[in-house]
Design an enzyme around this catalytic site. Structure first.
Site, PDB file in Angstrom:
ATOM      1  N   MET A  93       0.815  -1.214   0.000  1.00  0.00           N
ATOM      2  CA  MET A  93       0.000   0.000   0.000  1.00  0.00           C
ATOM      3  C   MET A  93       0.854   1.271   0.000  1.00  0.00           C
ATOM      4  SD  MET A  93      -2.849  -1.436  -0.251  1.00  0.00           S
ATOM      5  CE  MET A  93      -3.970  -0.059  -0.076  1.00  0.00           C
ATOM      6  N   LEU A  96       4.152   4.348  -5.702  1.00  0.00           N
ATOM      7  CA  LEU A  96       5.569   4.335  -6.045  1.00  0.00           C
ATOM      8  C   LEU A  96       5.962   5.563  -6.857  1.00  0.00           C
ATOM      9  CD1 LEU A  96       6.004   0.570  -6.987  1.00  0.00           C
ATOM     10  CD2 LEU A  96       6.227   1.666  -4.754  1.00  0.00           C
ATOM     11  N   HIS A 112      -4.351  -6.166  -9.505  1.00  0.00           N
ATOM     12  CA  HIS A 112      -5.377  -5.173  -9.189  1.00  0.00           C
ATOM     13  C   HIS A 112      -6.745  -5.831  -9.291  1.00  0.00           C
ATOM     14  CE1 HIS A 112      -7.244  -1.266  -8.821  1.00  0.00           C
ATOM     15  NE2 HIS A 112      -7.983  -1.522  -9.893  1.00  0.00           N
ATOM     16  N   ASP A 148      -1.948   1.814 -11.192  1.00  0.00           N
ATOM     17  CA  ASP A 148      -2.820   0.795 -11.780  1.00  0.00           C
ATOM     18  C   ASP A 148      -2.801   0.870 -13.302  1.00  0.00           C
ATOM     19  OD1 ASP A 148      -3.529  -0.068  -9.224  1.00  0.00           O
ATOM     20  OD2 ASP A 148      -5.211   1.320  -9.110  1.00  0.00           O
ATOM     21  N   GLU A 175     -10.656 -15.269  -5.381  1.00  0.00           N
ATOM     22  CA  GLU A 175     -10.358 -16.628  -5.860  1.00  0.00           C
ATOM     23  C   GLU A 175      -9.664 -16.575  -7.221  1.00  0.00           C
ATOM     24  OE1 GLU A 175     -13.876 -18.976  -5.914  1.00  0.00           O
ATOM     25  OE2 GLU A 175     -14.232 -18.827  -3.746  1.00  0.00           O
TER      26      GLU A 175
END
Length: 215
Positions: A93, A96, A112, A148, A175
Site C-alpha cells: 500500500m 511508487l 489489481h 494501476d 479466488e
C-alpha cells in the site's frame, strides 16, 4: 532450470503472497520466493513467510519523514542485497515514485482487483456494482509510473450477479486473483511474457490485450 529470485512486497496479511508461495513450492515453478518485504513491521504476512523459511525484511516508511524516494532507495538496496531479479506487489500500500518503477522496469508486477483499464484505484467492487457491469475480475500487469497502469499480462473474470454485494463479489474475485497471479509470475520469470511497447507479447500472453482466463 534456473529459478529466478523473486521478492514479494506486502503491507498486510499477504493473501496473494500465500498463493505465490504455494505455487513456488513446486520444483518446476520458474520463480523462487527469496524474500518477503513489508513497509509495516506488524504486517501479519511477515510471520507467515518466516514460518515457511522465507527471508523477510522491513523498511518502515514512517522512518523516512515523508521522503518517498529515500524510502524507495532503501527498499531497492534491500532487494539488491538479496539478489532479487523480479518483484511482485501483493497488497503493497504505497504509491511508487518513478525511481523505484524505473529501477525495476519490466521486472515488477502488480495485481489489481478489477479488469483494467476499468476501475483503477480503490473501492473497485463497489464501483463495479454501481456501474452495473456484467463482468468484473482481476488484472496482473507490469508496473508503470501511472497508478494501476502498465502492460497487462493476464486477466481473470467473474460474472456479476444480481444478488452480489461488494463482499460477495470481492470474495469471488479474490479466488481469481489466487489463480492468475501465480500464472502471471511464472510467465514473467520464464521469459514468456515480455513488454513490447504498451502491451505484453510472448507465450500465453500474446493476446489482444491480454490472455483472458475464466475461473
Amino acid at each position: 532450470m534456473t529459478r529466478r529470485k523473486t521478492a514479494i512486497l506486502i503491507s498486510g496479511r499477504g493473501s496473494n503472497m500465500g498463493a505465490l508461495i504455494s505455487a513456488a513450492m513446486q520444483p518446476e515453478y520458474p520463480a523462487e520466493i527469496a524474500l518477503v518485504l513489508s513497509n509495516r513491521p506488524d504486517a501479519p504476512g511477515l510471520e507467515r513467510a518466516a514460518d515457511l523459511g522465507i527471508a523477510t525484511a522491513v523498511v518502515d516508511h514512517k522512518e523516512f519523514s515523508g521522503d518517498r524516494q529515500a524510502f524507495e532507495r532503501q527498499v531497492d538496496a534491500v532487494l539488491k542485497d538479496h539478489r532479487i531479479e523480479f518483484v511482485a506487489l501483493a497488497g503493497f500500500m504505497r504509491i511508487l515514485t518513478p525511481f523505484l518503477v524505473g529501477a525495476w522496469s519490466n521486472r515488477m508486477i502488480n495485481i489489481h482487483p478489477a479488469l483494467l483499464p476499468s476501475f483503477k484505484g480503490l473501492a473497485t467492487h463497489e464501483r463495479a456494482l454501481e456501474e452495473g457491469v456484467k463482468l468484473h475480475g482481476a488484472t496482473v500487469h507490469f508496473v508503470s509510473a501511472e497508478m494501476d497502469d502498465g502492460p497487462i499480462i493476464i486477466q481473470g473474470a467473474v460474472p456479476v450477479l444480481d444478488t452480489d454485494t461488494p463482499d460477495t463479489l470481492a470474495a469471488r474475485v479474490l479466488e481469481v486473483e489466487h489463480k492468475i497471479y501465480p500464472k502471471a509470475l511464472a510467465l514473467v520469470a520464464a521469459g514468456k511474457a515480455r513488454v513490447a511497447g504498451t502491451r505484453v507479447t510472448g507465450g500465453e500472453c500474446d493476446a489482444e490485450p491480454a490472455d483472458l482466463v475464466w475461473p
